[in-house]
Design a protein around this motif. Structure first.
Motif, PDB file in Angstrom:
ATOM      1  N   ILE A 145       0.688  -1.220   0.129  1.00  0.00           N
ATOM      2  CA  ILE A 145       0.069  -0.085   0.076  1.00  0.00           C
ATOM      3  C   ILE A 145       0.821   1.264  -0.117  1.00  0.00           C
ATOM      4  O   ILE A 145       0.545   2.245  -0.526  1.00  0.00           O
ATOM      5  CB  ILE A 145      -0.964  -0.053   1.128  1.00  0.00           C
ATOM      6  CG1 ILE A 145      -2.098  -1.121   0.828  1.00  0.00           C
ATOM      7  CG2 ILE A 145      -1.646   1.341   1.520  1.00  0.00           C
ATOM      8  CD1 ILE A 145      -3.112  -0.989   1.931  1.00  0.00           C
ATOM      9  N   PHE A 146       2.084   1.213   0.619  1.00  0.00           N
ATOM     10  CA  PHE A 146       2.808   2.356   0.815  1.00  0.00           C
ATOM     11  C   PHE A 146       3.220   2.742  -0.743  1.00  0.00           C
ATOM     12  O   PHE A 146       3.353   4.122  -0.792  1.00  0.00           O
ATOM     13  CB  PHE A 146       4.275   1.765   1.473  1.00  0.00           C
ATOM     14  CG  PHE A 146       5.215   2.918   1.559  1.00  0.00           C
ATOM     15  CD1 PHE A 146       6.051   3.404   0.750  1.00  0.00           C
ATOM     16  CD2 PHE A 146       5.056   3.644   2.666  1.00  0.00           C
ATOM     17  CE1 PHE A 146       7.206   4.428   0.951  1.00  0.00           C
ATOM     18  CE2 PHE A 146       6.119   4.918   2.986  1.00  0.00           C
ATOM     19  CZ  PHE A 146       6.777   5.212   2.150  1.00  0.00           C
ATOM     20  N   PHE A 147       3.285   2.006  -1.934  1.00  0.00           N
ATOM     21  CA  PHE A 147       3.572   2.351  -3.099  1.00  0.00           C
ATOM     22  C   PHE A 147       2.532   2.826  -4.232  1.00  0.00           C
ATOM     23  O   PHE A 147       2.562   2.952  -5.091  1.00  0.00           O
ATOM     24  CB  PHE A 147       4.537   1.564  -3.754  1.00  0.00           C
ATOM     25  CG  PHE A 147       5.744   1.429  -3.187  1.00  0.00           C
ATOM     26  CD1 PHE A 147       6.462   0.392  -2.197  1.00  0.00           C
ATOM     27  CD2 PHE A 147       6.822   2.623  -3.307  1.00  0.00           C
ATOM     28  CE1 PHE A 147       7.400   0.565  -1.560  1.00  0.00           C
ATOM     29  CE2 PHE A 147       7.849   2.420  -2.554  1.00  0.00           C
ATOM     30  CZ  PHE A 147       8.292   1.474  -1.757  1.00  0.00           C
ATOM     31  N   ASP A 148       1.206   2.548  -3.445  1.00  0.00           N
ATOM     32  CA  ASP A 148      -0.034   2.392  -4.216  1.00  0.00           C
ATOM     33  C   ASP A 148      -0.354   3.913  -4.987  1.00  0.00           C
ATOM     34  O   ASP A 148      -0.835   3.812  -5.754  1.00  0.00           O
ATOM     35  CB  ASP A 148      -1.005   1.971  -3.396  1.00  0.00           C
ATOM     36  CG  ASP A 148      -2.106   1.098  -3.994  1.00  0.00           C
ATOM     37  OD1 ASP A 148      -3.029   0.863  -3.354  1.00  0.00           O
ATOM     38  OD2 ASP A 148      -1.812   0.713  -5.196  1.00  0.00           O
ATOM     39  N   ASN A 149       0.018   4.922  -4.357  1.00  0.00           N
ATOM     40  CA  ASN A 149      -0.709   6.009  -4.610  1.00  0.00           C
ATOM     41  C   ASN A 149       0.322   7.246  -3.972  1.00  0.00           C
ATOM     42  O   ASN A 149       1.029   7.097  -3.042  1.00  0.00           O
ATOM     43  CB  ASN A 149      -1.869   6.050  -3.520  1.00  0.00           C
ATOM     44  CG  ASN A 149      -2.786   7.002  -4.031  1.00  0.00           C
ATOM     45  OD1 ASN A 149      -2.735   8.162  -4.485  1.00  0.00           O
ATOM     46  ND2 ASN A 149      -4.116   6.226  -4.042  1.00  0.00           N
ATOM     47  N   PRO A 150       0.569   8.231  -4.872  1.00  0.00           N
ATOM     48  CA  PRO A 150       1.519   9.025  -4.162  1.00  0.00           C
ATOM     49  C   PRO A 150       1.415   9.813  -2.940  1.00  0.00           C
ATOM     50  O   PRO A 150       1.964  10.488  -2.250  1.00  0.00           O
ATOM     51  CB  PRO A 150       1.790  10.269  -5.301  1.00  0.00           C
ATOM     52  CG  PRO A 150       0.909  10.015  -6.192  1.00  0.00           C
ATOM     53  CD  PRO A 150       0.096   8.630  -6.052  1.00  0.00           C
ATOM     54  N   PHE A 151       0.011   9.556  -2.650  1.00  0.00           N
ATOM     55  CA  PHE A 151      -0.372  10.378  -1.266  1.00  0.00           C
ATOM     56  C   PHE A 151      -0.209   9.550  -0.182  1.00  0.00           C
ATOM     57  O   PHE A 151      -0.239   9.837   1.185  1.00  0.00           O
ATOM     58  CB  PHE A 151      -1.937  10.739  -1.227  1.00  0.00           C
ATOM     59  CG  PHE A 151      -2.198  11.805  -2.093  1.00  0.00           C
ATOM     60  CD1 PHE A 151      -2.807  11.927  -3.463  1.00  0.00           C
ATOM     61  CD2 PHE A 151      -1.965  13.045  -1.722  1.00  0.00           C
ATOM     62  CE1 PHE A 151      -2.690  12.823  -4.388  1.00  0.00           C
ATOM     63  CE2 PHE A 151      -2.488  14.319  -2.258  1.00  0.00           C
ATOM     64  CZ  PHE A 151      -2.641  13.933  -3.656  1.00  0.00           C
ATOM     65  N   VAL A 152      -0.017   8.204  -0.333  1.00  0.00           N
ATOM     66  CA  VAL A 152      -0.040   6.902   0.769  1.00  0.00           C
ATOM     67  C   VAL A 152       1.267   7.336   1.776  1.00  0.00           C
ATOM     68  O   VAL A 152       1.182   7.333   2.912  1.00  0.00           O
ATOM     69  CB  VAL A 152      -0.193   5.794   0.404  1.00  0.00           C
ATOM     70  CG1 VAL A 152       0.172   4.841   1.508  1.00  0.00           C
ATOM     71  CG2 VAL A 152      -1.354   5.557  -0.305  1.00  0.00           C
TER      72      VAL A 152
END
Lengths: 230, 373, 358
Positions: free
Chosen positions: C211-218
């Motif tokens: 999940i850390f790399f899922d989305n630049p907001f994470v």
């Protein structure tokens, strides 16, 4: 031979005047050594007559001493002009003896006057001069003009009252509390005069010369004789 | 203390407390977290220094002066010795003067390291304290090499010194200085420019210059408020006029002039200046000269009195000596700089939060031994 | 998983002997005892790690001697055991004016709060004591019992300093739970479930499906969560409630011996819980970074624990590097910085997901 000896003697005396006694002590011949010592005594006596500092011979210190003497006298004169009958003793080179009554006004004036501008009180010392006389000494200093003066106030031990100057120099607040704590000098007008270093219920004024420790303090015996403590 | 109002709480910080730099009791009146009044109670460490001095000879006073400010013993000795030599009009030779200056400046570095480290410790920065103590150990090793003691030296005697410099002293000191100079930059970065530290100290405990002068605050505390006053330049004693050094002054780099950060920064700069002075002194150190040369056999000053001030790491250290011609002092008063620094705490500390007050106390760098004597 | 598994296993063996009630109790007790053992061993390890790491950072030597075999060496491994023994053997002092029932209750409550949140932590693929449907929510909820016990400890000590510490810590923990929860909402949105094991299964694959790399907001959410977690466990730079130089030991000033040990045991336990939650939610849990490599159920335990320990190491590192924040600055950071950032983050993640339809 004699000229050499004279030279040795005069060199040794010169060095001895600066504090190096070895020059004279190292002369081997007893006669010469004693002559050198005699010459030294004579030279010292001659210097004492001359009424100058015995160490530094250069001009700056002479003029400094003269300036200091003059400055002290000037301040003394100014005080006696502005507040007549406040000076206690004759004019002096090192300090100014002031009577306690007008001290607060004098202090305020010393701080605010433009030429003197003593804006910092460096030290306040209490001292017991013996025979029931206490004294409070103030070392004042000006950060603007870089001159300083010492003021002494004498009071008797039965009624030691001096006006407090803590409103003038805030540092005097704690200094006066300490002098009160150690000597019992009562500073009139001090807003919070109580002991500072000793506990509030201690009895006696420790730094007076005739101070006797109390017998017990809250049940703890205060030891008087310290035998075997060496 | 007067009447305590409904919301107020009276609290005691100390006498046993990790952050009070000694045995000091601060009675604070707080309203929630804001402190409205601080009253220091001291005297827990009072050892009757001044009364003792009236019963011992002038030479025997010197170990007593060590124990007053135990973190800066060399400068305590120095002040007393300068005053006595002026009273007795003794002139010491150059080698003694240079050695005294070297020792005093090394002592200033050691004392500032401890002061800054303890200040950081009060604010929760545990690591810089240990790093600074590690470097201070090296200075104490140099002192131990010279006179055998690490903390209380009894080194400077009236008219000279107790021991001459040992062989290897110059090398050891130069090695230490070479090792130490880059460390000062490291300390400044680790602690001084750390954002959290700046937030905790900038604009806190501001001391305006007039308040500082009026309360008799001197030394780095006064210089932090912008006043350029250093006794080594303005009222020179010993041979300080032969050295080239600056006097750092607080400029309000991170906040207002005279806040805690400025006092911290002035101390860091002073460490750098002291390093400069020690280097110059070692360069100019005369090779020969007897350190016991000018020591009088019996110290018996002429009748009179003197008040002389010297610059200790905490401020203006003054000795008022009154002599009556015998070999024990008639009255010896020590004007300690930390005493006046503590007196200003109520003025600059009231109205801040509890954590700030401990930070302000830390930035004043007091030592209770000197305050209580 | 584990409780259910044990229940089934034991009831086959003993159901006719004792009935299913006691079997249920035993199948709950055994994992809890194992967990208690795990926490104790973990506490010893982390205390030793803290001492050694702090000494490396501070240029000290740290505990030495007491090596394996009890001869002088560089390791000092028996130091934590010596500490534990010392605390056990100390005299138990209760101040005479203290509120006795509350005084005794407070350390128990705080330990219970830390312990029961361990129950929902996933250690491996099927190694979890209670696979609750609302696992994440449960952990967050149960962690707030600590607040109550800190206030109790501060109040019942009858000491103004402890009161200060208790009040400060209550304010701090309650405030920082909000950004922590909001950051975890990001995870819940992406994974679609509150169940801890399902969140981890969502991150199956290599490192880039975490999940850390899922989305630049994470990553922002991760940073906010991690810092709020440090604040919740009362570690520096947020350790005002127990700040040594100001309040001696804050709310725990009057506690001695084993009661004091409970407070600090629960602080370390809390550290483990929040790091494990961060590892599980953001860093892939018991999946290995390279899928297929060291990826069996047994290795899962290894990955989970090593990720957790890595985060604990960062917490210890921060403690010895940074000074402490003041109470109002702490509150400032929470309400004026973290809360808006966390809220904006939620919107950012939602919008990004909708646009890129992942």
């Amino acid at each position: 031979m004699n000229e050499d000896k004279e030279k040795i003697i005069s060199e040794a005396v010169e060095k001895a005047l600066q504090g190096e006694m070895d020059a004279i002590n190292n002369i081997e011949d007893r006669v010469t050594r004693s002559k050198a010592k005699a010459a030294l005594v004579k030279a010292k006596r001659a210097k004492a007559v001359n009424d100058e500092d015995s160490i530094k011979e250069d001009d700056t210190s002479e003029s400094k001493v003269e300036e200091k003497i003059n400055f002290n006298q000037t301040v003394c004169q100014k005080i006696s002009e502005k507040f007549p009958e406040s000076i206690d003793a004759e004019q002096n080179d090192d300090w100014i003896q002031v009577k306690p009554e007008n001290w607060l006004k004098i202090a305020k004036w010393l701080k605010s006057d433009e030429k003197l501008y003593f804006d910092s009180l460096q030290c306040n010392t209490g001292i017991d001069l013996g025979e029931g006389v206490l004294e409070s000494r103030y070392n004042l200093h000006s950060m603007k003009h870089l001159h300083k003066v010492e003021i002494r106030i004498k009071i008797s031990a039965e009624k030691p009252d001096i006006p407090s100057v803590e409103q003038v120099w805030r540092v005097a607040d704690w200094f006066e509390r300490e002098t009160y704590d150690m000597f019992g000098i009562n500073f009139i007008g001090h807003r919070d005069l109580r002991r500072i270093l000793l506990p509030d219920d201690w009895e006696g004024w420790p730094l007076r010369k005739d101070y006797e420790e109390q017998e017990t303090y809250h049940g703890i015996v205060v030891p008087k004789v310290k035998e075997g403590w060496e | 203390m007067g009447v305590v109002h409904g919301q107020e709480m009276v609290l005691n910080i100390g006498p046993q407390h990790p952050a009070t730099h000694g045995v000091l009791r601060l009675q604070v009146k707080t309203d929630g977290e804001i402190i409205s009044e601080i009253t220091p109670y001291m005297g827990y460490l009072h050892r009757c220094f001044e009364k003792h001095c009236e019963n011992v000879t002038y030479e025997q006073v010197i170990p007593f002066t060590d124990r007053c400010d135990y973190l800066a013993s060399m400068t305590m000795n120095f002040g007393y010795v300068v005053a006595m030599e002026q009273l007795m009009e003794i002139k010491v030779n150059d080698r003694v003067e240079y050695i005294r200056v070297i020792m005093a400046e090394l002592q200033r570095i050691a004392s500032h390291l401890l002061g800054i480290g303890a200040f950081g410790l009060d604010l929760g920065a545990f690591t810089p304290f240990l790093h600074m103590l590690r470097d201070r150990e090296r200075i104490l090793d140099i002192f131990e090499m010279t006179c055998g003691a690490r903390l209380l030296y009894n080194y400077m005697w009236v008219g000279g010194l107790s021991h001459d410099l040992p062989t290897g002293f110059v090398e050891a000191t130069l090695n230490f200085l070479d090792y130490f100079e880059p460390k000062v930059d490291e300390f400044e970065n680790l602690l001084g420019h750390n954002k959290i530290f700046v937030e905790r100290t900038a604009d806190i405990g501001t001391m305006p210059a007039e308040v500082a002068i009026s309360y008799g605050v001197t030394g780095p505390n006064l210089r932090g408020s912008g006043v350029k006053w250093d006794l080594r330049k303005d009222d020179p004693y010993s041979i300080y006029d032969r050295f080239d050094f600056n006097v750092p002054v607080g400029k309000g780099m991170k906040g207002t002039v005279g806040d805690c950060w400025d006092r911290f920064y002035v101390r860091i700069q002073e460490i750098r200046e002291s390093v400069k002075i020690v280097r110059q002194a070692i360069d100019q150190l005369p090779k020969d000269g007897d350190v016991h040369q000018a020591m009088p056999k019996k110290i018996r000053p002429p009748k009179g009195s003197i008040y002389r001030r010297t610059e200790s790491p905490r401020g203006d250290l003054g000795y008022y000596i009154e002599s009556d011609g015998s070999d024990t002092p008639y009255r010896l008063k020590m004007r300690s700089p930390a005493f006046t620094a503590l007196s200003v705490l109520n003025e600059i500390g009231a109205g801040w939060l509890m954590s700030d007050v401990l930070g302000i106390l830390g930035s004043l760098d007091i030592v209770l031994g000197e305050i209580d004597r | 998983m584990t409780v259910d598994f044990l229940f089934d296993f034991l009831s086959e063996l003993f159901a006719d002997l004792v009935g299913s009630g006691p079997v249920l109790i035993i199948s709950m007790l055994i994992p809890c005892l194992m967990l208690f053992g795990f926490i104790t061993i973990y506490a010893l390890i982390v205390i030793y790690a803290e001492l050694k790491i702090s000494s490396f950072i501070q240029d000290k030597v740290g505990p030495m001697g007491q090596g394996v075999g009890l001869h002088a060496g560089k390791w000092g491994l028996l130091q934590p055991i010596a500490d534990a023994l010392k605390l056990l053997l100390k005299e138990d002092i209760i101040p005479s004016r203290a509120d006795k029932p509350l005084f005794i209750l407070a350390p128990f409550m705080i330990f219970i709060g830390a312990f029961i949140s361990f129950v929902a932590l996933p250690f491996g693929e099927s190694i979890i004591i209670a696979d609750l449907n609302i696992g994440l929510f449960y952990i967050l909820g149960v962690g707030s019992i600590a607040v109550l016990s800190l206030i109790l400890a501060g109040w019942s000590s009858n000491n103004k300093w402890s009161l200060y510490g208790g009040m400060r810590s209550a304010a701090q923990i309650v405030s920082y739970e909000i950004p922590a929860g909001l950051s975890l909402i990001v995870v819940i949105m992406l994974a679609g479930t509150l169940n801890m094991q399902d969140i981890i299964r969502y991150q199956a694959g290599g490192i880039f499906s975490w999940i850390f790399f899922d989305n630049p907001f994470v990553p922002i959410a991760f940073v906010v969560y991690f810092i709020s977690a440090i604040a919740e466990t009362n570690r520096t730079p947020f350790d005002l409630p127990e700040s040594e130089s100001e309040l001696v030991a804050g709310f725990a000033t009057e506690y001695s011996g084993m009661r004091y040990a409970f407070f600090f045991l629960s602080e370390y336990a809390n550290m483990f819980v929040v790091s494990a939650v961060a590892a599980a939610c953001f860093l892939g849990g018991w999946h290995s970074p390279i899928s297929g490599f060291m990826d069996s159920p047994a290795w899962g335990v290894f990955w989970m624990i090593s990720k957790t320990f890595f985060l604990i190491f960062i917490m210890i590192w921060l403690r010895w590097t940074l000074p402490r924040l003041r109470v109002d600055q702490l509150m400032n950071v929470c309400w004026k910085v973290f809360l808006p950032v966390a809220l904006i983050n939620i919107f950012g993640v939602a919008i990004w997901t909708v646009i890129f339809n992942q």
